[in-house]
Design a protein around this motif. Structure first.
Motif, PDB file in Angstrom:
ATOM      1  N   GLU A  73      27.057  -4.212 -13.088  1.00 14.12           N
ATOM      2  CA  GLU A  73      27.432  -3.420 -11.905  1.00 14.12           C
ATOM      3  C   GLU A  73      26.761  -2.050 -11.941  1.00 14.12           C
ATOM      4  OE1 GLU A  73      31.750  -3.319 -11.964  1.00 14.12           O
ATOM      5  OE2 GLU A  73      31.655  -4.325 -10.012  1.00 14.12           O
ATOM      6  N   TRP A  74      26.669  -1.479 -13.151  1.00 16.48           N
ATOM      7  CA  TRP A  74      26.022  -0.174 -13.292  1.00 16.48           C
ATOM      8  C   TRP A  74      24.528  -0.303 -13.045  1.00 16.48           C
ATOM      9  CZ3 TRP A  74      28.530   4.277 -13.394  1.00 16.48           C
ATOM     10  CH2 TRP A  74      29.900   4.239 -13.699  1.00 16.48           C
ATOM     11  N   PHE A  75      23.981  -1.447 -13.455  1.00 17.31           N
ATOM     12  CA  PHE A  75      22.554  -1.708 -13.196  1.00 17.31           C
ATOM     13  C   PHE A  75      22.323  -1.716 -11.686  1.00 17.31           C
ATOM     14  CE2 PHE A  75      18.845  -4.365 -12.483  1.00 17.31           C
ATOM     15  CZ  PHE A  75      17.975  -4.016 -13.510  1.00 17.31           C
ATOM     16  N   ALA A  76      23.163  -2.472 -10.967  1.00 18.03           N
ATOM     17  CA  ALA A  76      22.980  -2.602  -9.513  1.00 18.03           C
ATOM     18  C   ALA A  76      23.229  -1.286  -8.785  1.00 18.03           C
ATOM     19  CB  ALA A  76      23.906  -3.689  -8.976  1.00 18.03           C
ATOM     20  N   HIS A  96       9.144   0.029  -3.425  1.00 22.92           N
ATOM     21  CA  HIS A  96       8.464  -1.215  -3.044  1.00 22.92           C
ATOM     22  C   HIS A  96       6.981  -0.929  -2.872  1.00 22.92           C
ATOM     23  CE1 HIS A  96       9.438   0.976   0.636  1.00 22.92           C
ATOM     24  NE2 HIS A  96       8.242   0.555   1.034  1.00 22.92           N
ATOM     25  N   GLY A  97       6.194  -2.001  -2.823  1.00 21.61           N
ATOM     26  CA  GLY A  97       4.754  -1.837  -2.629  1.00 21.61           C
ATOM     27  C   GLY A  97       4.200  -2.884  -1.685  1.00 21.61           C
ATOM     28  N   LYS A  98       2.871  -3.011  -1.722  1.00 20.16           N
ATOM     29  CA  LYS A  98       2.196  -3.932  -0.799  1.00 20.16           C
ATOM     30  C   LYS A  98       2.461  -5.388  -1.151  1.00 20.16           C
ATOM     31  CE  LYS A  98      -1.554  -0.714  -0.100  1.00 20.16           C
ATOM     32  NZ  LYS A  98      -2.723  -0.109  -0.615  1.00 20.16           N
ATOM     33  N   ASN A  99       3.071  -5.647  -2.325  1.00 18.64           N
ATOM     34  CA  ASN A  99       3.359  -7.034  -2.715  1.00 18.64           C
ATOM     35  C   ASN A  99       4.846  -7.365  -2.567  1.00 18.64           C
ATOM     36  OD1 ASN A  99       4.281  -5.411  -4.761  1.00 18.64           O
ATOM     37  ND2 ASN A  99       3.421  -6.618  -6.437  1.00 18.64           N
ATOM     38  N   HIS A 100       5.553  -6.651  -1.705  1.00 14.79           N
ATOM     39  CA  HIS A 100       6.993  -6.933  -1.610  1.00 14.79           C
ATOM     40  C   HIS A 100       7.263  -8.394  -1.269  1.00 14.79           C
ATOM     41  CE1 HIS A 100      11.034  -7.297   0.034  1.00 14.79           C
ATOM     42  NE2 HIS A 100      11.335  -6.405  -0.895  1.00 14.79           N
ATOM     43  N   HIS A 101       6.421  -8.994  -0.422  1.00 14.75           N
ATOM     44  CA  HIS A 101       6.670 -10.382  -0.004  1.00 14.75           C
ATOM     45  C   HIS A 101       6.562 -11.359  -1.173  1.00 14.75           C
ATOM     46  CE1 HIS A 101       2.367  -9.653   0.274  1.00 14.75           C
ATOM     47  NE2 HIS A 101       2.169 -10.949   0.173  1.00 14.75           N
ATOM     48  N   ARG A 102       5.924 -10.947  -2.275  1.00 14.82           N
ATOM     49  CA  ARG A 102       5.806 -11.816  -3.442  1.00 14.82           C
ATOM     50  C   ARG A 102       6.722 -11.361  -4.580  1.00 14.82           C
ATOM     51  NH1 ARG A 102       0.758 -14.213  -4.598  1.00 14.82           N
ATOM     52  NH2 ARG A 102       0.075 -15.307  -2.734  1.00 14.82           N
ATOM     53  N   ALA A 103       6.688 -10.034  -4.851  1.00 16.85           N
ATOM     54  CA  ALA A 103       7.282  -9.523  -6.096  1.00 16.85           C
ATOM     55  C   ALA A 103       8.614  -8.818  -5.891  1.00 16.85           C
ATOM     56  CB  ALA A 103       6.294  -8.557  -6.750  1.00 16.85           C
ATOM     57  N   GLY A 104       9.037  -8.633  -4.647  1.00 16.31           N
ATOM     58  CA  GLY A 104      10.276  -7.880  -4.419  1.00 16.31           C
ATOM     59  C   GLY A 104      10.062  -6.407  -4.734  1.00 16.31           C
ATOM     60  N   THR A 105      11.113  -5.762  -5.244  1.00 20.97           N
ATOM     61  CA  THR A 105      11.045  -4.324  -5.498  1.00 20.97           C
ATOM     62  C   THR A 105      10.807  -4.047  -6.982  1.00 20.97           C
ATOM     63  OG1 THR A 105      13.405  -4.221  -5.944  1.00 20.97           O
ATOM     64  CG2 THR A 105      12.721  -3.894  -3.652  1.00 20.97           C
ATOM     65  N   PRO A 112      16.260 -10.893  -2.095  1.00 19.16           N
ATOM     66  CA  PRO A 112      17.308  -9.866  -2.000  1.00 19.16           C
ATOM     67  C   PRO A 112      17.042  -8.747  -3.005  1.00 19.16           C
ATOM     68  CG  PRO A 112      18.248 -12.074  -2.250  1.00 19.16           C
ATOM     69  CD  PRO A 112      16.773 -12.207  -2.474  1.00 19.16           C
ATOM     70  N   SER A 113      17.187  -7.489  -2.581  1.00 18.45           N
ATOM     71  CA  SER A 113      16.934  -6.356  -3.479  1.00 18.45           C
ATOM     72  C   SER A 113      18.045  -6.275  -4.524  1.00 18.45           C
ATOM     73  CB  SER A 113      16.884  -5.056  -2.677  1.00 18.45           C
ATOM     74  OG  SER A 113      15.725  -5.031  -1.881  1.00 18.45           O
ATOM     75  N   PRO A 114      17.693  -5.807  -5.744  1.00 18.39           N
ATOM     76  CA  PRO A 114      18.690  -5.801  -6.822  1.00 18.39           C
ATOM     77  C   PRO A 114      19.687  -4.648  -6.769  1.00 18.39           C
ATOM     78  CG  PRO A 114      16.553  -5.036  -7.623  1.00 18.39           C
ATOM     79  CD  PRO A 114      16.358  -5.419  -6.193  1.00 18.39           C
ATOM     80  N   GLY A 115      19.415  -3.610  -5.971  1.00 12.95           N
ATOM     81  CA  GLY A 115      20.293  -2.436  -5.985  1.00 12.95           C
ATOM     82  C   GLY A 115      21.292  -2.457  -4.832  1.00 12.95           C
ATOM     83  N   MET A 116      22.472  -1.875  -5.077  1.00 14.50           N
ATOM     84  CA  MET A 116      23.484  -1.831  -4.014  1.00 14.50           C
ATOM     85  C   MET A 116      22.982  -1.050  -2.801  1.00 14.50           C
ATOM     86  SD  MET A 116      26.848  -0.930  -6.276  1.00 14.50           S
ATOM     87  CE  MET A 116      28.106  -1.271  -5.084  1.00 14.50           C
ATOM     88  N   PRO A 171      14.731  -1.937   0.800  1.00 20.05           N
ATOM     89  CA  PRO A 171      14.019  -3.114   1.309  1.00 20.05           C
ATOM     90  C   PRO A 171      14.939  -4.303   1.614  1.00 20.05           C
ATOM     91  CG  PRO A 171      12.852  -2.179  -0.552  1.00 20.05           C
ATOM     92  CD  PRO A 171      14.208  -1.522  -0.506  1.00 20.05           C
ATOM     93  N   ARG A 172      14.674  -4.921   2.714  1.00 18.01           N
ATOM     94  CA  ARG A 172      15.407  -6.109   3.168  1.00 18.01           C
ATOM     95  C   ARG A 172      14.463  -6.877   4.083  1.00 18.01           C
ATOM     96  NH1 ARG A 172      19.979  -2.272   5.372  1.00 18.01           N
ATOM     97  NH2 ARG A 172      19.147  -1.129   3.622  1.00 18.01           N
ATOM     98  N   PRO A 173      14.732  -8.162   4.362  1.00 21.94           N
ATOM     99  CA  PRO A 173      13.777  -8.928   5.165  1.00 21.94           C
ATOM    100  C   PRO A 173      13.496  -8.253   6.506  1.00 21.94           C
ATOM    101  CG  PRO A 173      15.464 -10.364   4.249  1.00 21.94           C
ATOM    102  CD  PRO A 173      15.890  -8.955   3.950  1.00 21.94           C
ATOM    103  N   GLY A 174      12.231  -8.326   6.937  1.00 21.10           N
ATOM    104  CA  GLY A 174      11.867  -7.745   8.231  1.00 21.10           C
ATOM    105  C   GLY A 174      10.566  -6.984   8.146  1.00 21.10           C
ATOM    106  N   ALA A 175      10.298  -6.205   9.191  1.00 20.82           N
ATOM    107  CA  ALA A 175       9.056  -5.432   9.236  1.00 20.82           C
ATOM    108  C   ALA A 175       9.388  -3.966   9.012  1.00 20.82           C
ATOM    109  CB  ALA A 175       8.389  -5.606  10.594  1.00 20.82           C
ATOM    110  N   THR A 176       8.519  -3.292   8.251  1.00 18.52           N
ATOM    111  CA  THR A 176       8.769  -1.877   7.951  1.00 18.52           C
ATOM    112  C   THR A 176       7.611  -1.029   8.461  1.00 18.52           C
ATOM    113  OG1 THR A 176       9.261  -0.268   6.199  1.00 18.52           O
ATOM    114  CG2 THR A 176       7.855  -2.111   5.577  1.00 18.52           C
ATOM    115  N   LEU A 177       7.960   0.111   9.037  1.00 11.43           N
ATOM    116  CA  LEU A 177       6.976   1.029   9.602  1.00 11.43           C
ATOM    117  C   LEU A 177       7.212   2.399   8.987  1.00 11.43           C
ATOM    118  CD1 LEU A 177       4.854   1.647  11.922  1.00 11.43           C
ATOM    119  CD2 LEU A 177       6.817   2.204  13.356  1.00 11.43           C
ATOM    120  N   ALA A 178       6.127   3.064   8.528  1.00 11.66           N
ATOM    121  CA  ALA A 178       6.268   4.408   7.935  1.00 11.66           C
ATOM    122  C   ALA A 178       5.276   5.340   8.602  1.00 11.66           C
ATOM    123  CB  ALA A 178       5.995   4.350   6.433  1.00 11.66           C
ATOM    124  N   LEU A 179       5.752   6.499   9.021  1.00 14.31           N
ATOM    125  CA  LEU A 179       4.875   7.470   9.693  1.00 14.31           C
ATOM    126  C   LEU A 179       5.219   8.890   9.267  1.00 14.31           C
ATOM    127  CD1 LEU A 179       6.495   5.761  12.301  1.00 14.31           C
ATOM    128  CD2 LEU A 179       4.241   6.237  13.164  1.00 14.31           C
TER     129      LEU A 179
END
Ligand SMILES: Cc1cc2nc3c(=O)[nH]c(=O)nc-3n(C[C@H](O)[C@H](O)[C@H](O)COP(=O)(O)OP(=O)(O)OC[C@H]3O[C@@H](n4cnc5c(N)ncnc54)[C@H](O)[C@@H]3O)c2cc1C
Length: 434
Positions: free
Chosen positions: A152-155, A116-125, A350-354, A358-366
């Motif tokens: 199914e194999w794609f997901a 994912h990137g800085k545009n997740h809210h627009r473009a998804g993953t 919704p993310s395309p992979g099983m 990424p899922r709705p909410g806030a993400t923190l990375a440290l």
């Protein structure tokens, strides 16, 4: 050749045999021990490691196959780097649809972690923009996968941590741009509530949003930081020279970590105050905007020989403000801090992979210097907060989450296991499932 395996965090250190792949039409080498595809080892923990096994180094699958400059559809081998795609596409008016904070990742690695990137809210993953790929299994089977063909194999493969087979090539849809420039704004904010306000106010009009937070500050300034929002700039009448990132480097690993509580406190103070005005507007080249860390080659060495651990979590929207406050105050109280603390709100596509993270909410990375048991204990405390509100931790950044936590964060893991290639495994997968 047996080699000491290292991911970007340089922890853990493993031993595996490395076999290079260079022909997408060839079958995979036979092996008595489990194999694992490897991209450019930009994952931080052990999801790209395979202790005692074989790493199939896919970086050698580095050919472009087709590019249509009218539609922006690109087909390339899975070892092609994002930096190579940008070199080809940007001069022709196209950009990556989604990019992580480094351009030195391969297409195969980006699919396997559904980055994912800085545009997740627009473009998804990234997976949302993958049109097709070929999956090569260790038994020699080849599957062409698209969102509708072998779906199914794609997901399972998007976000599937390299466990379903080797992606040999992929077709992706690029995004139109007028040029390499970004119109950006940086806002200083005083605490976490201000961050959430700015984020809500920015998501509609800005394609890219992200913020850095001072994870040492506490009390009323808890979670203060700099919020950055941007759009691709329209074509500029003045043709400025294409400013590439000047690259500096860390030439060797210092004997001890250069990151300690003193240097962290000083860095966080200085960085927060480097912007004197509350809002700064700038037109900037895409490289420093998207990839500030890429300008320091081997920056991961500053943590010394013991390496470091990255922790990235996501917490659901309804719990985001309180859980973030709890996470940041736990980190600030631990004094372990991070000079790189990134906070962003994901969108609700919704993310395309099983197993996508990424899922709705806030993400923190440290990032945390590896201080042994106290660092691991701190991360366990963070897990308790994340788990308590139904959040998740990102496997691409992980070297230590417990199997019990993994299975709660990714309840689809059992359905996913049906797609795991019996000849493939990773240090991460054994750790969280055995
Ligand atoms: C500075 C920095 C910033 C980052 N920022 C972000 C960010 O903003 N967002 C984000 O999502 N991630 C981010 N990351 C993490 C990074 O994007 C992912 O770990 C990415 O998957 C690494 O790609 P890689 O090519 O190096 O793959 P590797 O790390 O080598 O491998 C990653 C996974 O892909 C699998 N794999 C690799 N090649 C193939 C193939 N051909 N077929 C099948 N499976 C394969 C591997 O088995 C492994 O499970 C960042 C990393 C760094 C170092």
């Amino acid at each position: 050749m047996a080699a000491a395996g290292r991911s970007w965090g340089r922890y853990p250190v493993t031993t595996e045999k490395v076999v290079a792949l260079s022909d997408r039409h060839a079958s995979l080498p036979k092996s008595d021990v489990p194999v694992l595809p490897l991209g450019n080892a930009r994952s931080y923990g052990d999801s790209c490691l395979n202790d005692g096994g074989v790493l199939l180094a896919a970086r050698g699958l580095d050919h472009f196959i087709a590019f249509d400059p009218a539609s922006g559809t690109l087909t390339c081998e899975a070892g092609v780097l994002f930096s190579e795609i940008l070199d080809l596409a940007v001069p022709q008016g196209w950009f990556l649809p989604v990019t992580p904070g480094t351009r030195f990742v391969t297409v195969g690695g980006a699919i396997a972690n559904d980055v994912h990137g800085k545009n997740h809210h627009r473009a998804g993953t990234f997976g949302h923009h993958v049109l097709a790929f070929e999956l090569l299994r260790t038994d020699g089977t080849r599957l062409r996968c698209t969102p509708t063909e072998n779906a199914e194999w794609f997901a399972a493969t998007v976000g599937g941590l390299g466990l379903t087979g080797v992606v040999t090539w992929a077709a992706i849809q690029l995004r139109r741009i007028a040029g390499p420039w970004m119109s950006a704004e940086n806002h200083r904010f005083g605490n976490l509530s201000e961050f959430f306000e700015l984020s809500r106010a920015s998501d509609r009009d800005y394609e890219y949003t992200v913020s850095w937070i001072d994870c040492v500050a506490s009390g009323k300034a808890l979670g203060r930081g700099l919020f950055s929002r941007a759009n691709h700039a329209p074509a500029s009448p003045d043709s400025r020279p294409a400013a590439g990132n000047r690259t500096l480097g860390v030439p060797f690993t210092p004997p001890i970590s250069l990151i300690n509580p003193l240097s962290l406190r000083a860095f966080n103070q200085l960085y927060y105050h480097r912007q004197r005005k509350s809002v700064v507007h700038a037109t900037t080249h895409y490289q420093p905007f998207f990839y500030p860390l890429d300008s320091i080659a081997n920056w991961n060495r500053i943590y010394g020989p013991r390496g470091f651990l990255q922790y990235q979590c996501v917490v659901p929207p309804e719990a985001a403000e309180t859980a973030m406050a709890e996470l940041v105050s736990t980190i600030s109280a631990g004094g372990a801090g991070s000079f790189l603390a990134v906070l962003k709100q994901f969108g609700d596509k919704p993310s395309p992979g099983m197993l996508s993270f990424p899922r709705p909410g806030a993400t923190l990375a440290l990032d945390f210097p590896n201080g042994g048991a106290p660092t691991l204990a701190l991360l366990d405390r963070l897990d308790a907060i994340v788990d308590g509100v139904g959040g998740a931790v990102y496997p691409a950044k992980d070297a230590r989450m417990s199997g019990a936590h993994f299975r709660r964060y990714f309840p689809q893991w059992e359905a996913f296991s049906r797609f795991v290639d019996p000849g493939i495994s990773s240090s991460f997968w054994r750790r969280v499932t055995e």
